[in-house]
Write a protein that holds these residues in place. Structure first.
Motif, short mmCIF file in Angstrom:
data_model
loop_
_atom_site.label_atom_id
_atom_site.label_comp_id
_atom_site.label_asym_id
_atom_site.label_seq_id
_atom_site.Cartn_x
_atom_site.Cartn_y
_atom_site.Cartn_z
N LEU A 241 -70.29 12.24 -60.32
CA LEU A 241 -71.28 11.24 -59.95
C LEU A 241 -71.45 11.16 -58.43
N ILE A 242 -70.35 11.16 -57.73
CA ILE A 242 -70.41 11.03 -56.27
C ILE A 242 -71.18 12.17 -55.63
N GLN A 243 -71.02 13.37 -56.18
CA GLN A 243 -71.67 14.56 -55.60
C GLN A 243 -73.20 14.51 -55.71
N LYS A 244 -73.72 13.67 -56.57
CA LYS A 244 -75.18 13.58 -56.72
C LYS A 244 -75.83 12.79 -55.58
N LYS A 245 -75.02 12.10 -54.76
CA LYS A 245 -75.51 11.36 -53.59
C LYS A 245 -76.43 10.19 -53.97
#
Length: 408
Positions: A195-199
Motif C-alpha cells: 500500500l505504501i509503495q503506491k504513494k
C-alpha cells in the motif's frame, strides 16, 4: 439538486466519510428466542439500517464532499427487496444534497458487474470487478479514487498489484476490501508495504470489523463496521470522518451503533440467589448506559453452587429483566456461571483433580462419549466449543457435594 453550506467553504478542503461492512439485514442469529421481548428484537434486527441512516444524516449535516463504502454493504449477495429499496432511498437522499458515493462490493455482497445494470442515482459510482480509477473535481482539487468490487466470494489474487501508482492529482485514495497476507485468508491479500509503495494519500480499507490504524503516513485505516453483530464485535462502532484542511489530516471516529455488545464480569461472594440477582441489577444500573447494551454476563463464584441453583438464578435474572431492560438500557443475552480460579478444593486434593481432569476430559474420551449424538451439528459445536464449561460444571458439582438434582 440541493447543496447548501452553513459556512463559507474553503476551496482547499476535501471532506469525506470512510465506512465499510454495513452488513445491512444481518440476521443476528441466536438472539431471537422466547425470552427476547418483541420490541427489543425489532430494535436489534433494524440496528444495521438505523446505523446507516445516522451515517447518511451525518454526511448531510457535516456537508461532506463524498462517502466511501469499502465493501460488504449487504450481509449476503442476494438482497431482499426491502433492503435494496432502503439502500436506494438513502442514496437518493444523498443525491439531493449533491453528495457523491463510491462503492466497492466485498466477499459478502460480491457481484458479477458484467451481468448487472446500475440502478443507483447519478451520484453513486460502483467500481467494477477489475481495478479502476475514478477522477472527480472537488472545487479546485483533483481527486482520484481507485478500487474494485468482488465478483466472487473468495479472491486469492493480490489485487493490490493492479493498483496504479499515484498519478498527477491533488488527492489519491485507495479503496480495498481485504486482509493482510500474514492472516492467511482468501480476501485480496496485501501487505503494508504494498500500500505504501503506491504513494496514495489515504487508504480506505474494509473487511476487518475492528476499527484500526495500520499506518500513520500515509493514513491507512480499517473503519470497522457501523453496528456490532455479535459478542466478538464489542463496543462502539461507526465510521471515520476525514478532513484534509490540516496537516496531518484530521481523522475522527463518529459513532453510529444503535446497540453495543458488552461483557460484564462479576465476582460473587453471596450464596443467596435473591441477593445475587439484586447485586446484578444494581451493578448494571450503576453503569447508567446511554444506549442499549447486549450483555454477556459472567458470574464468577467464590462459593460452589449446584446446577439446579444456577438454573434458578438464571431464570430469576432473566424473568425480572424482561420488564426492566428498557429502563436499564441493557439486555442479558447470555449468563455463564463459573467457579473462581482462586477457589481451592476443600475436600479433594488439588493434585488428584488436576490428574483426573487431564485424563477424563481428553478429546478422545469426549468423542467416544458423544459418538451417538455427533450426527447433530449443534451438539458437535456445543461439545467442541464448551470443553471449559464441562470441566467447570464437573468441578462445581464435586465442590458442592450435590449430584446436580433439584431438591424437593
Amino acid at each position: 439538486m440541493i447543496r447548501r453550506f452553513l459556512y463559507e467553504k474553503r476551496s482547499d478542503i476535501v471532506k469525506f466519510i470512510h465506512a465499510a461492512d454495513l452488513h445491512l439485514e444481518s440476521p443476528f442469529k441466536g438472539l431471537k428466542n422466547d425470552e427476547t421481548p418483541n420490541t427489543l428484537w425489532e430494535s436489534i434486527y433494524n440496528s444495521t439500517f438505523n446505523a446507516f441512516k445516522k451515517l447518511v444524516n451525518d454526511a448531510i449535516s457535516e456537508e461532506v464532499d463524498f462517502v466511501l463504502l469499502a465493501g460488504d454493504l449487504f450481509d449476503r449477495d442476494n438482497q431482499t427487496p426491502k433492503t435494496y429499496d432502503f439502500f436506494q432511498s438513502q442514496m437518493e437522499k444523498l443525491n439531493k444534497y449533491g453528495i457523491k458515493v463510491f462503492i466497492i462490493y466485498g466477499n459478502h455482497d460480491y457481484l458479477d458487474l458484467s451481468q448487472q445494470n446500475n440502478y443507483f442515482p447519478d451520484n453513486v459510482y460502483v467500481f467494477g470487478n477489475k481495478v479502476e480509477t475514478k477522477t472527480i473535481m472537488v472545487d479546485d482539487k483533483k481527486v482520484a479514487i481507485t478500487g474494485f468490487s468482488y465478483s466472487r466470494k473468495w479472491i486469492n489474487d493480490k489485487m493490490i498489484d493492479d493498483y496504479p501508482v499515484k498519478s498527477n492529482v491533488d488527492v489519491q485514495i485507495g479503496m480495498l476490501h481485504g486482509g493482510l497476507e500474514q492472516t492467511g485468508d482468501n480476501y485480496a491479500p496485501f501487505n503494508l508495504e504494498d500500500l505504501i509503495q503506491k504513494k496514495y494519500d489515504y487508504w480506505a480499507l474494509g473487511h476487518i470489523h475492528k476499527r484500526q490504524q495500520l499506518n500513520e503516513n500515509p493514513p491507512i485505516y480499517y473503519s470497522g463496521n457501523i453496528q456490532g453483530r455479535h459478542k466478538n464485535e464489542p463496543g462502539d462502532k461507526g465510521y471515520l470522518m476525514v478532513d484534509t484542511s490540516s496537516s496531518p489530516w484530521n481523522i475522527e471516529f463518529h459513532s453510529t451503533s444503535v446497540i453495543d455488545w458488552n461483557t460484564l464480569n462479576m465476582h460473587v461472594d453471596d450464596t443467596d440467589i435473591e441477593s445475587i440477582k439484586n447485586n446484578v441489577f444494581a451493578e448494571i444500573s450503576k453503569k447508567n448506559f446511554d444506549k442499549m447494551q447486549l450483555i454477556n454476563l459472567n458470574l464468577i463464584l467464590n462459593n460452589p453452587m449446584s446446577e439446579g441453583e444456577q438454573d434458578n438464578l438464571i431464570y430469576r435474572i432473566q424473568n425480572e429483566l424482561s420488564s426492566e431492560y428498557n429502563q436499564l438500557n441493557a439486555w442479558i443475552y447470555e449468563i455463564n456461571v463459573e467457579l473462581s480460579d482462586d477457589h481451592k478444593f476443600s475436600e479433594i486434593n488439588q493434585n488428584i483433580w488436576d490428574e483426573a481432569e487431564k485424563n477424563v476430559f481428553e478429546n478422545d474420551n469426549i468423542d467416544k462419549l458423544t459418538k451417538s449424538l455427533r450426527k447433530y451439528d449443534f451438539i458437535i459445536n456445543h461439545v467442541q466449543n464448551n470443553n471449559a464449561h464441562l470441566i467447570n460444571q464437573a468441578r462445581m458439582r464435586l465442590m458442592s457435594g450435590k449430584d446436580g438434582q433439584d431438591e424437593d
